[in-house]
Write a protein that holds these residues in place. Structure first.
Motif, PDB file in Angstrom:
ATOM      1  N   SER A  46      10.006  22.031  59.532  1.00 40.67           N
ATOM      2  CA  SER A  46       8.883  21.414  58.813  1.00 40.67           C
ATOM      3  C   SER A  46       7.617  21.510  59.650  1.00 40.67           C
ATOM      4  O   SER A  46       6.545  21.835  59.143  1.00 40.67           O
ATOM      5  N   ALA A  47       7.747  21.210  60.944  1.00 41.65           N
ATOM      6  CA  ALA A  47       6.587  21.255  61.826  1.00 41.65           C
ATOM      7  C   ALA A  47       6.044  22.672  61.911  1.00 41.65           C
ATOM      8  O   ALA A  47       4.829  22.905  61.860  1.00 41.65           O
ATOM      9  N   PHE A  48       6.958  23.641  62.014  1.00 45.36           N
ATOM     10  CA  PHE A  48       6.544  25.044  62.068  1.00 45.36           C
ATOM     11  C   PHE A  48       5.719  25.391  60.835  1.00 45.36           C
ATOM     12  O   PHE A  48       4.646  25.985  60.925  1.00 45.36           O
ATOM     13  N   ALA A  49       6.238  24.981  59.660  1.00 43.31           N
ATOM     14  CA  ALA A  49       5.551  25.302  58.411  1.00 43.31           C
ATOM     15  C   ALA A  49       4.168  24.674  58.366  1.00 43.31           C
ATOM     16  O   ALA A  49       3.182  25.316  57.982  1.00 43.31           O
ATOM     17  N   ALA A  50       4.093  23.403  58.786  1.00 42.31           N
ATOM     18  CA  ALA A  50       2.801  22.724  58.752  1.00 42.31           C
ATOM     19  C   ALA A  50       1.795  23.429  59.656  1.00 42.31           C
ATOM     20  O   ALA A  50       0.635  23.646  59.286  1.00 42.31           O
ATOM     21  N   MET A  51       2.247  23.835  60.847  1.00 42.18           N
ATOM     22  CA  MET A  51       1.339  24.492  61.784  1.00 42.18           C
ATOM     23  C   MET A  51       0.914  25.864  61.263  1.00 42.18           C
ATOM     24  O   MET A  51      -0.212  26.298  61.458  1.00 42.18           O
ATOM     25  N   LEU A  52       1.842  26.543  60.609  1.00 41.69           N
ATOM     26  CA  LEU A  52       1.500  27.836  60.016  1.00 41.69           C
ATOM     27  C   LEU A  52       0.361  27.656  59.018  1.00 41.69           C
ATOM     28  O   LEU A  52      -0.623  28.409  59.016  1.00 41.69           O
ATOM     29  N   GLY A  53       0.487  26.612  58.196  1.00 40.56           N
ATOM     30  CA  GLY A  53      -0.552  26.342  57.206  1.00 40.56           C
ATOM     31  C   GLY A  53      -1.877  25.995  57.862  1.00 40.56           C
ATOM     32  O   GLY A  53      -2.927  26.540  57.507  1.00 40.56           O
ATOM     33  N   LEU A  54      -1.840  25.099  58.842  1.00 45.70           N
ATOM     34  CA  LEU A  54      -3.074  24.706  59.541  1.00 45.70           C
ATOM     35  C   LEU A  54      -3.688  25.910  60.231  1.00 45.70           C
ATOM     36  O   LEU A  54      -4.902  26.097  60.235  1.00 45.70           O
ATOM     37  N   GLY A  55      -2.817  26.741  60.819  1.00 45.64           N
ATOM     38  CA  GLY A  55      -3.312  27.931  61.501  1.00 45.64           C
ATOM     39  C   GLY A  55      -4.029  28.865  60.546  1.00 45.64           C
ATOM     40  O   GLY A  55      -5.068  29.441  60.877  1.00 45.64           O
TER      41      GLY A  55
ATOM     42  N   LEU B 143       8.100  25.440  52.044  1.00 49.68           N
ATOM     43  CA  LEU B 143       6.811  26.062  51.754  1.00 49.68           C
ATOM     44  C   LEU B 143       5.693  25.045  51.564  1.00 49.68           C
ATOM     45  O   LEU B 143       4.526  25.344  51.809  1.00 49.68           O
ATOM     46  N   VAL B 144       6.066  23.836  51.137  1.00 48.11           N
ATOM     47  CA  VAL B 144       5.023  22.865  50.811  1.00 48.11           C
ATOM     48  C   VAL B 144       4.122  22.519  52.004  1.00 48.11           C
ATOM     49  O   VAL B 144       2.899  22.457  51.855  1.00 48.11           O
ATOM     50  N   PRO B 145       4.681  22.308  53.220  1.00 47.01           N
ATOM     51  CA  PRO B 145       3.775  22.028  54.336  1.00 47.01           C
ATOM     52  C   PRO B 145       2.786  23.165  54.605  1.00 47.01           C
ATOM     53  O   PRO B 145       1.660  22.913  55.047  1.00 47.01           O
ATOM     54  N   ILE B 146       3.202  24.401  54.325  1.00 52.92           N
ATOM     55  CA  ILE B 146       2.277  25.520  54.529  1.00 52.92           C
ATOM     56  C   ILE B 146       1.080  25.378  53.597  1.00 52.92           C
ATOM     57  O   ILE B 146      -0.077  25.501  54.007  1.00 52.92           O
ATOM     58  N   ILE B 147       1.398  25.085  52.326  1.00 48.14           N
ATOM     59  CA  ILE B 147       0.337  24.915  51.340  1.00 48.14           C
ATOM     60  C   ILE B 147      -0.585  23.776  51.738  1.00 48.14           C
ATOM     61  O   ILE B 147      -1.815  23.894  51.742  1.00 48.14           O
ATOM     62  N   LEU B 148       0.048  22.645  52.093  1.00 45.55           N
ATOM     63  CA  LEU B 148      -0.743  21.472  52.447  1.00 45.55           C
ATOM     64  C   LEU B 148      -1.599  21.762  53.676  1.00 45.55           C
ATOM     65  O   LEU B 148      -2.742  21.313  53.766  1.00 45.55           O
ATOM     66  N   GLY B 149      -1.052  22.538  54.612  1.00 43.38           N
ATOM     67  CA  GLY B 149      -1.810  22.890  55.802  1.00 43.38           C
ATOM     68  C   GLY B 149      -3.042  23.711  55.468  1.00 43.38           C
ATOM     69  O   GLY B 149      -4.145  23.419  55.930  1.00 43.38           O
ATOM     70  N   THR B 150      -2.871  24.739  54.638  1.00 43.22           N
ATOM     71  CA  THR B 150      -4.034  25.554  54.293  1.00 43.22           C
ATOM     72  C   THR B 150      -5.054  24.736  53.518  1.00 43.22           C
ATOM     73  O   THR B 150      -6.247  24.971  53.614  1.00 43.22           O
ATOM     74  N   LEU B 151      -4.558  23.750  52.756  1.00 45.62           N
ATOM     75  CA  LEU B 151      -5.477  22.935  51.959  1.00 45.62           C
ATOM     76  C   LEU B 151      -6.261  21.959  52.819  1.00 45.62           C
ATOM     77  O   LEU B 151      -7.462  21.802  52.674  1.00 45.62           O
ATOM     78  N   LEU B 152      -5.528  21.254  53.695  1.00 50.16           N
ATOM     79  CA  LEU B 152      -6.139  20.130  54.392  1.00 50.16           C
ATOM     80  C   LEU B 152      -6.648  20.503  55.778  1.00 50.16           C
ATOM     81  O   LEU B 152      -7.306  19.701  56.426  1.00 50.16           O
ATOM     82  N   GLY B 153      -6.302  21.721  56.234  1.00 50.25           N
ATOM     83  CA  GLY B 153      -6.633  22.095  57.600  1.00 50.25           C
ATOM     84  C   GLY B 153      -8.078  21.836  57.967  1.00 50.25           C
ATOM     85  O   GLY B 153      -8.372  21.194  58.982  1.00 50.25           O
ATOM     86  N   ASN B 154      -9.004  22.315  57.122  1.00 55.13           N
ATOM     87  CA  ASN B 154     -10.411  22.179  57.483  1.00 55.13           C
ATOM     88  C   ASN B 154     -10.869  20.735  57.511  1.00 55.13           C
ATOM     89  O   ASN B 154     -11.569  20.305  58.420  1.00 55.13           O
TER      90      ASN B 154
END
Lengths: 143, 507
Positions: free
Chosen positions: B171-180, B438-449
């Motif tokens: 989960s953490a990996f996915a979230a970081m991928l999204g934020l990245g 996949l959801v954390p990736i999406i959330l990461g790209t959405l909320l990253g900025n």
């Protein structure tokens, strides 16, 4: 085993990400945090979680046989071709070709897949372009 | 009283011909997508987002369309659970347990209509819950400063895997991928390009819609290509639908069950990291313990159909509360809905209620209307939806792929975005195989900025002192919940997941 390979790949990705972050040229007008801090935190956690994935792998997923992998690769190639050719040859032809290919590979018989593909393409064109007025890629033939 | 006045304003907005028509269209499409195995609510909404934009719909109409799809998909998931014993989407898994046995006993029609009523009760009560709870949450959220927001986003990522998550590292990996991925593009505060490698197309950043459609919709196509000889071609067995109205006695005996599970499901939806699947699971197990005295659960007990359906639909409504009030979604589909809001230049969160009351209350009113429409669509017309199940995946999947391409091309008209989408589709396939959410990736790209901006704002305000992040009691609380929420699943996640899996087989 898959997880170990993936974890190592993740570590490489994190290192690459950190390296790429360090290449960012900072502007002379910067805030207290700067543009590099956040990506570096991300890279650190990315690397850490990859390390854990590599050290404590889950059970292997069921990988498809090579033939299926080739199948997926081929579909991806078709989609890339579709993306490249769409503006060149127009929506209807490109879509009919791509949809025929996909439905054929998913088990429709060759001849009927051509018909299915053409119908999908015309159907989408009718609904999205003629009814909803969406602008789709226009080829040399005007559609 | 204030709330009721706003709500009636909302009804004025929602009750235009255009919005009613969009709600009807959304309900219909949603039910169809929910019913089809392989297309869940997140995929359904993801495919339709680009369309809502390219049609040039305003904020409120697009949201009405897409949330109707969301509610509709939650209703539709039950159809294939009952008729085919294949859940149409993950939350409908528990409905198979008693729904399919009922269908085998020749009570398919009764199971379908009863579950339709249960869905209605769950969703209806949850929408009232949303009306009452969201404004209260907004009052709390107005106390949040940048540091608290940063903590809140961390909390969202930490708990997103959910209590049933088995591998928090993934989960953490996915979230970081999204934020990245979100970092890519020109930095909004200093104006320097970051991680673009000189590619001009990337200066604007990656469009998260491209990522969403690729990860959700296209990866589904690849999954079907992989399993062509597998279960994908499950032909629908002929099952007699039977009478379409449940007897009053059945509804009566299920009413207490529906009310209890609606409440429970709503709570599960509001809490971070629970979501609809867990909502229906808890509802089913609680009811089984409470009322299953004769051991009929799992053998076609109507209450076993009503419980998970009321639970998962209530959870769907509950999940909208944190998304609208805080701007932090608690589930995959609400993350996708958040993407809609952000693409419409609407910042969700407490200010949404102050700045765009028309959007919020119009949306909530539309949810009420959509609910009644869904009840009307799902009881008499359920036969129509069962036909949809006959469309084989070999025809359906190419349509899904092509509509995704059309939608994304319609937004930007660039082949580059299509190529990025194909890459995301392949990546989505690979990540799914490796069991990476996949959801954390999406959330990461959405909320990253937004997340980064809050971090930088907080630290800049305090002149570079990072201690400010854990300075207020509110942020300390948030950090604590985040920490507990992240660590807890490491210990209890395996147990809960095993129970969820064991339930269908043991019965």
């Amino acid at each position: 085993m898959s997880d170990r390979i993936f974890g190592i790949f993740g570590i490489c990705l994190a290192v690459f990400y950190a390296w790429a972050t360090l290449q960012i040229e900072e502007s002379f007008l910067s805030d207290a945090v700067g543009p590099k801090t956040f990506p570096l935190i991300v890279a650190a956690i990315l690397g850490l979680s990859s390390l854990i994935i590599a050290l404590k792998p889950d059970a292997d997923p069921v990988w498809p046989p090579l033939g299926r992998l080739v199948e997926i690769g081929a579909a991806a190639v078709v989609m890339v071709l579709y993306a490249e050719l769409l503006p060149e040859i127009g929506f209807i032809l490109a879509t009919a070709a791509a949809a025929s290919y996909l439905t054929w590979r998913l088990g429709t018989r060759p001849l009927s897949s051509l018909i299915t593909g053409a119908l999908i393409s015309l159907g989408i064109y009718t609904v999205f372009h003629l009814i909803l007025g969406l602008s789709l890629a226009r080829g040399p033939l005007g559609f | 009283m204030d709330t009721l006045a706003s709500l009636s304003d909302g009804f004025l907005i929602a009750l235009t011909w255009q919005n009613l028509l969009l709600a009807l269209l959304g309900c219909f499409l949603g039910t169809v997508m929910g019913a089809l195995p392989g297309l869940g609510p997140s995929n359904g909404v993801a495919i339709l987002i680009p369309l809502a934009f390219t049609l040039g719909l305003g904020a409120t109409p697009s949201l009405i369309l897409l949330t109707s799809v969301y509610y509709g998909a939650m209703y539709g998931g039950r159809i294939s659970s009952i008729l085919l014993n294949i859940p149409g989407d993950e939350p409908a898994m528990m409905t198979c347990l008693d729904g399919y046995p009922m269908a085998q006993k020749g009570q398919a029609g009764e199971a379908l209509s009863l579950s339709g009523i249960a869905s209605f009760v769950g969703a209806f009560l949850a929408t009232w819950g949303l009306v009452l709870l969201a404004p209260q949450l907004v009052k709390i959220a107005l106390l949040f400063g940048p540091a608290e927001y940063f903590a809140l986003f961390t909390l969202a990522f930490a708990t997103l895997g959910g209590v049933s998550s088995t591998n928090q590292a993934k989960s953490a990996f996915a979230a970081m991928l999204g934020l990245g991925l979100a970092v890519i593009g020109v930095d909004t505060q200093t104006g320097v390009p970051r991680l673009t490698f000189g590619e001009v197309h990337l200066y604007d950043g990656l469009d998260f819609l491209v990522a969403i459609v690729g990860l959700f919709a296209l990866s589904e196509v690849f999954i079907f290509l992989e399993n062509r000889h597998g279960a994908a071609d499950a032909d629908s067995k002929k099952i007699k639908i039977g009478r379409l109205t449940p007897p009053w006695s059945m509804i009566k005996s299920c009413t207490p069950t529906m009310l209890r599970t609606s409440f429970l499901g709503f709570i599960a939806g509001v809490l971070p990291g629970a979501g609809a699947s867990l909502g229906s699971f808890i509802s089913y197990s609680m009811e089984k313990r409470l009322v299953d005295k004769k051991g009929t659960f799992g053998k076609g007990d109507p209450r076993g159909v009503a419980a998970p359906e009321a639970g998962n639909n209530a959870a769907a409504g509950g999940a909208l509360v944190p998304m609208l009030a805080l701007g932090v979604p608690g589930s995959g589909t609400t993350a996708v809905l958040l993407a809609v809001l952000m693409s419409l230049n609407i910042t969700p969160g407490p200010l949404l209620f102050a700045n765009n009351p028309d959007v919020v209350w119009g949306l909530i009113a539309a949810l009420f209307i959509a609910n009644f429409m869904l009840l009307a669509l799902n009881i008499p017309m359920v036969g129509l939806f069962t036909r949809v199940l006959l469309v084989p995946p070999r025809i359906l999947m190419p349509i899904v792929a092509m509509v995704s391409f059309v939608g994304i091309y319609g937004i930007s008209g660039s082949s580059f975005d299509l190529l990025v989408m194909v890459a995301f589709g392949l990546a989505g396939w690979l990540l799914r195989k490796l069991d990476i959410p996949l959801v954390p990736i999406i959330l990461g790209t959405l909320l990253g900025n937004t997340m980064e901006n809050n971090l930088r704002r907080a630290v800049t305000i305090s002149n570079g002192d990072y201690g400010t992040l854990i300075d207020s009691p509110l942020s300390i609380t948030l950090w604590t919940i985040a920490l507990v929420g992240f660590i807890l699943p490491i210990f209890v996640g395996k147990i809960i997941k095993r129970r969820m899996r064991a339930e269908p087989t043991s019965d």
